[in-house]
Design a protein around this motif. Structure first.
Motif, PDB file in Angstrom:
ATOM      1  N   ASP A   4     -28.295 -21.663  25.738  1.00 29.09           N
ATOM      2  CA  ASP A   4     -29.112 -21.578  24.617  1.00 29.09           C
ATOM      3  C   ASP A   4     -29.843 -19.965  24.694  1.00 29.09           C
ATOM      4  O   ASP A   4     -30.366 -19.691  25.501  1.00 29.09           O
ATOM      5  CB  ASP A   4     -30.576 -22.342  24.687  1.00 29.09           C
ATOM      6  CG  ASP A   4     -31.515 -22.119  23.760  1.00 29.09           C
ATOM      7  OD1 ASP A   4     -31.030 -21.794  22.626  1.00 29.09           O
ATOM      8  OD2 ASP A   4     -32.834 -22.333  24.024  1.00 29.09           O
ATOM      9  N   TYR A  26     -25.850 -28.222  27.741  1.00 27.01           N
ATOM     10  CA  TYR A  26     -26.568 -27.365  27.088  1.00 27.01           C
ATOM     11  C   TYR A  26     -27.692 -26.790  27.939  1.00 27.01           C
ATOM     12  O   TYR A  26     -28.655 -27.495  28.625  1.00 27.01           O
ATOM     13  CB  TYR A  26     -27.265 -27.955  25.917  1.00 27.01           C
ATOM     14  CG  TYR A  26     -27.986 -26.802  24.766  1.00 27.01           C
ATOM     15  CD1 TYR A  26     -27.229 -25.558  24.512  1.00 27.01           C
ATOM     16  CD2 TYR A  26     -29.001 -27.212  24.246  1.00 27.01           C
ATOM     17  CE1 TYR A  26     -27.844 -24.809  23.740  1.00 27.01           C
ATOM     18  CE2 TYR A  26     -29.561 -26.546  23.450  1.00 27.01           C
ATOM     19  CZ  TYR A  26     -29.013 -25.149  23.107  1.00 27.01           C
ATOM     20  OH  TYR A  26     -29.620 -24.363  22.153  1.00 27.01           O
ATOM     21  N   LYS A  48     -24.666 -19.529  22.632  1.00 29.11           N
ATOM     22  CA  LYS A  48     -24.576 -20.421  21.412  1.00 29.11           C
ATOM     23  C   LYS A  48     -24.107 -20.106  20.015  1.00 29.11           C
ATOM     24  O   LYS A  48     -23.484 -20.723  19.553  1.00 29.11           O
ATOM     25  CB  LYS A  48     -25.827 -20.842  21.218  1.00 29.11           C
ATOM     26  CG  LYS A  48     -26.416 -21.741  20.103  1.00 29.11           C
ATOM     27  CD  LYS A  48     -28.103 -22.039  19.911  1.00 29.11           C
ATOM     28  CE  LYS A  48     -28.274 -23.021  19.121  1.00 29.11           C
ATOM     29  NZ  LYS A  48     -29.834 -23.362  18.849  1.00 29.11           N
ATOM     30  N   TYR A  87     -27.261 -30.668  18.728  1.00 26.33           N
ATOM     31  CA  TYR A  87     -27.936 -30.536  20.140  1.00 26.33           C
ATOM     32  C   TYR A  87     -28.765 -31.703  20.451  1.00 26.33           C
ATOM     33  O   TYR A  87     -29.617 -32.012  19.686  1.00 26.33           O
ATOM     34  CB  TYR A  87     -28.571 -29.010  20.350  1.00 26.33           C
ATOM     35  CG  TYR A  87     -27.620 -27.971  20.056  1.00 26.33           C
ATOM     36  CD1 TYR A  87     -26.944 -27.289  21.254  1.00 26.33           C
ATOM     37  CD2 TYR A  87     -27.429 -27.418  18.730  1.00 26.33           C
ATOM     38  CE1 TYR A  87     -26.176 -26.382  20.634  1.00 26.33           C
ATOM     39  CE2 TYR A  87     -26.688 -26.361  18.620  1.00 26.33           C
ATOM     40  CZ  TYR A  87     -26.001 -25.853  19.809  1.00 26.33           C
ATOM     41  OH  TYR A  87     -25.201 -24.650  19.218  1.00 26.33           O
ATOM     42  N   LYS A  95     -30.300 -23.468  29.658  1.00 28.86           N
ATOM     43  CA  LYS A  95     -31.057 -22.354  29.263  1.00 28.86           C
ATOM     44  C   LYS A  95     -31.495 -21.481  30.619  1.00 28.86           C
ATOM     45  O   LYS A  95     -31.842 -22.160  31.614  1.00 28.86           O
ATOM     46  CB  LYS A  95     -32.262 -22.786  28.603  1.00 28.86           C
ATOM     47  CG  LYS A  95     -33.335 -21.478  28.158  1.00 28.86           C
ATOM     48  CD  LYS A  95     -34.246 -22.214  27.248  1.00 28.86           C
ATOM     49  CE  LYS A  95     -35.153 -21.057  26.546  1.00 28.86           C
ATOM     50  NZ  LYS A  95     -36.328 -21.589  25.685  1.00 28.86           N
TER      51      LYS A  95
END
Length: 353
Positions: A126, A182, A96, A206, A184
């Motif tokens: 992230d 995006y 990020k 985002y 994680k």
């Protein structure tokens, strides 16, 4: 006949000039990650799949720090017993912090490499990319796992299409901005948590996962989506969603008025209430229409206020306008207004119904 013989001989000489590489004697990269470091340096993580005798697959990684991405590759080569080949890269991840600092140098270097396909997937993490690539993800290796994750969600779920080619097209466009998935790391899995929006080569905003359905409805016609929403005190889950959208842009170079029409067909998979009767089905359709109108208009206003255009409204305006001037469009885009209307048709409510 002599010409045919001459051509065959020529092909033999040409094939003899191609360097042959034995797959057991090289390391094929499957995924690469980049993270920001101090003093403008970048940390690169390269992952290669390791095929074991019992047919299982693990990962081996190489990490290096440098100012530019090519130097990362060079340093990693000096740590590998076999040559590192980049023709098999399936996924590139950006941490990020690096995404917000800018990813042009890396993306441009990858695009210019003829050995790398421009259909590879890219995403923003992230956190840090190296934390993802240090994990042994999936049964076929981390690169294959991430590739399948993105492909599946773009084809059958709410993730809009994106890859290296589309990212660079948007970057070079004068009237469109780029976006990337995006993600994680959650335990031993990677979850898509939204969309990273770019202005130039920097991530500036985002979207969360609840926005993805509406973002994709703005971006493209699609099938096989799903969405859960509230009707009164009950919840309805729709699936097999098919959307079609149409934009009309009035006064694009003076006072843009963007009108969007969305048509949606869906099946109801689950209803938390007691009886799914025609009245409830009608209410569900109207409730979904209201949500589409409200949420998509909010997204369009949000993009305009942040000075970005990931949807490509400017591209659409160009196709509808003679003598289109990108500079004039960019000057008036902050004053654009949006009007969204939708029509929802519930076509099935389950086998019992």
């Amino acid at each position: 006949m002599r010409k045919v013989i001459f051509l065959l001989i020529s092909f033999m000489f040409l094939t003899g000039c191609v360097e042959q590489k034995i797959i057991d004697d090289i390391n094929i990269m499957s995924a690469v990650g980049y993270d920001a470091r101090e003093d403008g340096e970048v940390k690169g993580t390269i992952v290669i799949p390791v095929y074991k005798a019992d047919k299982s697959i693990s990962n081996e990684s190489f990490m290096s720090v440098a100012k530019v991405s090519k130097e990362i590759n060079r340093q990693s080569q000096m740590k590998s017993a076999d040559p590192l080949e980049n023709g098999g890269i399936e996924v590139v991840l950006f941490g990020k912090e690096l995404a917000e600092r800018g990813v042009y140098e890396i993306s441009d270097t990858i695009e210019r490499d003829a050995a790398i396909g421009d259909r590879l997937y890219m995403a923003v993490v992230d956190g840090k990319a190296d934390e993802v690539l240090e994990k042994n993800l999936g049964n076929l290796g981390t690169g294959a796992y991430l590739n399948t994750l993105f492909e599946h969600n773009m084809r059958h779920r709410e993730l809009p299409r994106s890859n290296l080619h589309l990212f660079m097209y948007s970057y070079y466009s004068k009237v469109k901005d780029a976006f990337l998935p995006y993600v994680k790391l959650t335990g031993n899995k990677v979850k898509i948590i939204g969309i990273a929006l770019f202005k130039g080569d920097k991530a500036v905003d985002y979207l969360n996962d609840s926005d993805m359905f509406f973002f994709k409805a703005l971006m493209e016609n699609f099938r096989n989506g799903s969405y859960t929403f509230k009707v009164g005190e009950d919840y309805v889950t729709t699936y097999n969603i098919t959307t079609k959208r149409k934009y009309e842009i009035e006064d694009p170079l003076t006072q843009p008025k963007v009108k969007l029409r969305v048509k949606l067909e869906a099946h109801i998979r689950e209803f938390s209430g007691e009886t799914l009767d025609p009245k409830v089905i009608d209410l569900a359709g109207k409730s979904l229409e209201e949500q589409i109108n409200k949420r998509t208009e909010e997204l369009l206003n949000r993009f305009r206020d942040k000075g970005i255009d990931p949807i490509g409204i400017g591209v659409l305006a160009k196709t509808q306008t003679r003598n289109f001037d990108p500079e004039k469009w960019n000057a008036v885009y902050p004053n654009a207004t949006f009007e969204v209307s939708s029509k929802v048709l519930i076509t099935e409510t389950g086998v019992i119904e």
